[in-house]
Structure formats: structure tokens, C-alpha cells
Write an enzyme that holds these catalytic residues in place. Structure first.
Site, PDB file in Angstrom:
ATOM      1  N   GLU A  81      -6.404  -5.459  -1.649  1.00 17.90           N
ATOM      2  CA  GLU A  81      -5.399  -5.737  -0.387  1.00 17.90           C
ATOM      3  C   GLU A  81      -4.201  -5.679  -0.955  1.00 17.90           C
ATOM      4  OE1 GLU A  81      -6.274  -7.899   3.023  1.00 17.90           O
ATOM      5  OE2 GLU A  81      -4.119  -7.825   3.722  1.00 17.90           O
ATOM      6  N   GLU A 106       0.427  -9.235  -4.353  1.00 17.46           N
ATOM      7  CA  GLU A 106       1.651  -9.601  -3.318  1.00 17.46           C
ATOM      8  C   GLU A 106       2.780 -10.197  -4.166  1.00 17.46           C
ATOM      9  OE1 GLU A 106       4.179  -9.610  -0.993  1.00 17.46           O
ATOM     10  OE2 GLU A 106       2.784  -9.372   0.186  1.00 17.46           O
ATOM     11  N   ASP A 133       3.515  -5.693  -8.724  1.00 19.27           N
ATOM     12  CA  ASP A 133       3.467  -4.291  -7.732  1.00 19.27           C
ATOM     13  C   ASP A 133       1.952  -3.777  -8.094  1.00 19.27           C
ATOM     14  OD1 ASP A 133       3.723  -1.851  -7.125  1.00 19.27           O
ATOM     15  OD2 ASP A 133       5.398  -1.070  -8.331  1.00 19.27           O
ATOM     16  N   ASP A 155       5.621  -2.179   4.292  1.00 20.30           N
ATOM     17  CA  ASP A 155       7.112  -1.950   4.479  1.00 20.30           C
ATOM     18  C   ASP A 155       7.426  -0.432   4.951  1.00 20.30           C
ATOM     19  OD1 ASP A 155       7.435  -4.639   3.817  1.00 20.30           O
ATOM     20  OD2 ASP A 155       7.804  -4.058   1.897  1.00 20.30           O
ATOM     21  N   LYS A 159      14.261   4.615   7.080  1.00 19.08           N
ATOM     22  CA  LYS A 159      15.264   5.632   6.889  1.00 19.08           C
ATOM     23  C   LYS A 159      15.130   6.678   6.167  1.00 19.08           C
ATOM     24  CE  LYS A 159      19.072   2.217   7.689  1.00 19.08           C
ATOM     25  NZ  LYS A 159      19.745   1.396   6.987  1.00 19.08           N
ATOM     26  N   ASP A 191       2.203   0.198  12.710  1.00 18.79           N
ATOM     27  CA  ASP A 191       2.738   0.253  14.105  1.00 18.79           C
ATOM     28  C   ASP A 191       4.022   1.154  14.001  1.00 18.79           C
ATOM     29  OD1 ASP A 191       3.579  -2.364  12.678  1.00 18.79           O
ATOM     30  OD2 ASP A 191       5.289  -1.813  14.321  1.00 18.79           O
TER      31      ASP A 191
HETATM   32  C1  SAM Z   1       5.421  -5.787   6.130  1.00 15.46           C
HETATM   33  S1  SAM Z   1       4.707  -6.809   5.101  1.00 15.46           S
HETATM   34  C2  SAM Z   1       3.249  -6.820   5.722  1.00 15.46           C
HETATM   35  C3  SAM Z   1       2.513  -8.080   5.376  1.00 15.46           C
HETATM   36  C4  SAM Z   1       1.148  -8.256   5.755  1.00 15.46           C
HETATM   37  N1  SAM Z   1       0.229  -7.278   5.301  1.00 15.46           N
HETATM   38  C5  SAM Z   1       0.894  -8.215   7.408  1.00 15.46           C
HETATM   39  O1  SAM Z   1       0.460  -7.199   7.839  1.00 15.46           O
HETATM   40  O2  SAM Z   1       1.562  -9.309   7.967  1.00 15.46           O
HETATM   41  C6  SAM Z   1       4.522  -5.740   3.673  1.00 15.46           C
HETATM   42  C7  SAM Z   1       4.306  -6.563   2.443  1.00 15.46           C
HETATM   43  O3  SAM Z   1       3.750  -5.742   1.436  1.00 15.46           O
HETATM   44  C8  SAM Z   1       4.377  -6.236   0.130  1.00 15.46           C
HETATM   45  N2  SAM Z   1       4.590  -5.170  -0.745  1.00 15.46           N
HETATM   46  C9  SAM Z   1       5.572  -4.312  -0.543  1.00 15.46           C
HETATM   47  N3  SAM Z   1       5.488  -3.435  -1.689  1.00 15.46           N
HETATM   48  C10 SAM Z   1       4.401  -3.984  -2.440  1.00 15.46           C
HETATM   49  C11 SAM Z   1       3.769  -3.349  -3.679  1.00 15.46           C
HETATM   50  N4  SAM Z   1       4.536  -2.483  -4.206  1.00 15.46           N
HETATM   51  N5  SAM Z   1       2.720  -3.959  -4.139  1.00 15.46           N
HETATM   52  C12 SAM Z   1       2.317  -4.941  -3.381  1.00 15.46           C
HETATM   53  N6  SAM Z   1       2.840  -5.441  -2.234  1.00 15.46           N
HETATM   54  C13 SAM Z   1       3.817  -4.673  -1.754  1.00 15.46           C
HETATM   55  C14 SAM Z   1       5.835  -7.092   0.439  1.00 15.46           C
HETATM   56  O4  SAM Z   1       6.043  -8.083  -0.180  1.00 15.46           O
HETATM   57  C15 SAM Z   1       5.295  -7.549   1.901  1.00 15.46           C
HETATM   58  O5  SAM Z   1       4.755  -8.944   1.700  1.00 15.46           O
END
Ligand code: SAM
Length: 254
Positions: A81, A106, A133, A155, A159, A191
């Protein structure tokens, strides 16, 4: 909606935070968010110091036997995940499927701290953690070594100038195709309508994936057993409906 941007993606033995891009070094890969939030509680700090080193691993050390070798007791298959946030979905899946090994990826330390508390509380044995990452992790995994990859409320980077930061890019789609077993699945939840359309476009132009929806309910409704995350609940409160996209790794190409 075609992406003109191609990220430079990390190789397995190169730290994602410093990938050489032409004449100078700068942060690259697929992570552009923040790594730290509010101050951790003492017990969370303790878990980061003592439990995370036991559950963490160096992706470069994953051998040809694949990620299943990370788990004791042994597992039948491995899933990852990406960006598990508070870990609600990952923990529920790990508890529901004890014979499956889960790798949670994460970079956000507060998310890591939250999941460590839950792993300790439920004495979970089938989760391993990578605090970096996901594109670097994918680069280190052997071909066809995963049964499933989940990307839940990534994320959105709404933009246009930031679209190149979205996790779904042609390069990451190819990286996921490489590590998924034939018939394995990539599951995506968002969403943000624009990101859903973006993901459908990118996956549709990959010869390796087939979108599994046959009727509207297949993408409008969560799949059976789906556990809502913090971001999913926030979207519902704010009146945004998520899409639940499932793609199957086809057998067509290597
Ligand atoms: C908008 S949050 C959503 C968190 C969770 N999946 C939820 O639905 O509540 C996106 C998460 O993805 C992580 N993230 C962003 N880019 C990532 C990457 N390249 N590898 C692993 N995690 C990443 C961020 O740190 C963040 O915690």
C-alpha cells in the site's frame, strides 16, 4: 489529458532523495510531500526508535526470492500500500488476510508513528514498513513479485504545473506492471475527479493493464471489505464522492 512530463525515477541502489538529473543533483522520484508534522508523543517516539527498525527493511536488500522472504511466519503472497497515511486501510487488510504479507510505504513520519501504535496494539505480524518513496521500493522488487498494489487517496496535486508530481505517471505505471504478477491488481481510490480521469488515461494507454469495471457500480462503490480512510471520510463530509478503480495486470507483455 496527456502528460508531457516524465519524472526521473530512482533506481534501486540510488537514494530517492538525491537522484542525479543531468548537470546537478536535486530531489527527485515520486515523493514531494512533507516528512514531518506535529511533534510525536513519547510512546510514538519510542516505537519509531525500537519497533520501526524491526519492521523496516532496506529495499536494496530484497533478493531474487522476493518480498515474501521478509515475512515470518511465511505468507502466500505480498501486497503493497503506497502512502497509507494513518494506516486504517492497511491495518484492516492485514488483520483480515493473515496469510498475506503487506508492505506499507509512507515517508510521513507521523503516519509511520500511527501505524506502529496499531501494529503493537493488535500484535500484527504480517506488515513490514518502508519509510521512503514507493517508486524506489518498486525499483527494488523482482519482476512479478506482488499480488496487488493499493494507492488510496494519493496527493492530488491539482495545479497543472504540479501534475508531474502525481504518483501515477507513465514511468510508475510501467514500474507497477513490472512487479505485479499476471492477474495481479492495481487498485486506486480518489475523490478528485481530475486525478481519476488522469489515472484512467494513463492506465488505458498501458498495454499491461485492463480496467475491470463493467458497470457504473463497479467504480462508484467501494469493493467488498473496503475500509474507509481518513481522507475518504473527509471527502464524504465535504460532499465529494470517491471513485474506486481496479486494474488487472494482463499477461500480454513481460
Ligand atoms: C492524501 S494522503 C492519503 C493518506 C491515506 N492513504 C488516506 O487515504 O487517508 C497521501 C499520502 O501519500 C504519501 N505519499 C506521497 N507520495 C508518496 C510516495 N512517492 N511514496 C509513498 N508515499 C507517498 C504522503 O506522505 C501521504 O501520507
Amino acid at each position: 489529458m496527456v502528460s508531457n512530463h516524465q519524472n526521473s525515477h530512482p533506481s534501486c541502489d540510488e537514494p530517492a532523495s538525491l537522484v542525479r538529473t543531468g548537470s546537478r543533483d536535486r530531489p527527485q522520484g515520486s515523493f514531494f510531500g512533507r516528512r514531518k508534522g506535529h511533534r510525536l508523543r513519547p510512546h510514538q517516539n519510542d516505537l519509531i526508535a525500537h519497533l520501526l527498525p524491526r519492521l523496516g527493511f532496506d529495499p536494496a536488500g530484497i533478493g531474487p526470492s522476493g518480498p515474501a522472504a521478509l515475512f515470518d511466519p511465511p505468507v502466500d503472497e505480498t501486497r503493497i500500500e503506497i502512502g497509507f497515511g494513518g494506516g486504517e486501510h492497511l491495518v484492516a487488510e492485514a488483520l483480515a488476510f493473515p496469510r498475506t504479507g503487506f508492505i506499507g510505504c509512507e515517508p510521513y513520519v507521523n503516519g509511520m508513528a500511527k501505524i506502529l501504535v496499531q501494529i503493537e496494539t493488535h500484535a500484527i505480524r504480517n506488515i513490514r514498513l518502508f519509510a521512503g518513496d514507493a517508486s524506489q521500493l518498486l525499483a527494488c522488487l523482482p519482476q512479478a513479485s506482488l499480488a496487488r498494489i493499493d494507492l488510496i487517496h494519493p496527493d492530488p496535486w491539482p495545479k497543472r504545473r504540479h501534475w508531474k508530481r502525481r504518483f501515477v505517471q507513465d514511468a510508475t505505471v510501467a514500474a507497477m506492471a513490472r512487479v505485479l504478477q499476471p492477474e495481479g491488481e492495481f487498485r486506486f481510490v480518489s475523490d478528485i475527479d481530475d486525478y481519476c480521469a488522469w489515472t484512467l488515461t494513463h492506465l488505458a494507454r498501458s498495454p499491461d493493464f485492463l480496467w475491470l469495471a463493467e458497470r457504473t457500480a463497479d467504480w462508484q462503490d467501494p469493493w467488498p471489505g473496503y475500509t474507509m480512510t481518513r481522507y475518504g471520510r473527509k471527502a464524504m463530509r465535504e460532499g465529494r464522492r470517491a471513485a474506486y478503480l481496479r486494474f488487472r495486470r494482463e499477461r500480454t507483455t513481460a
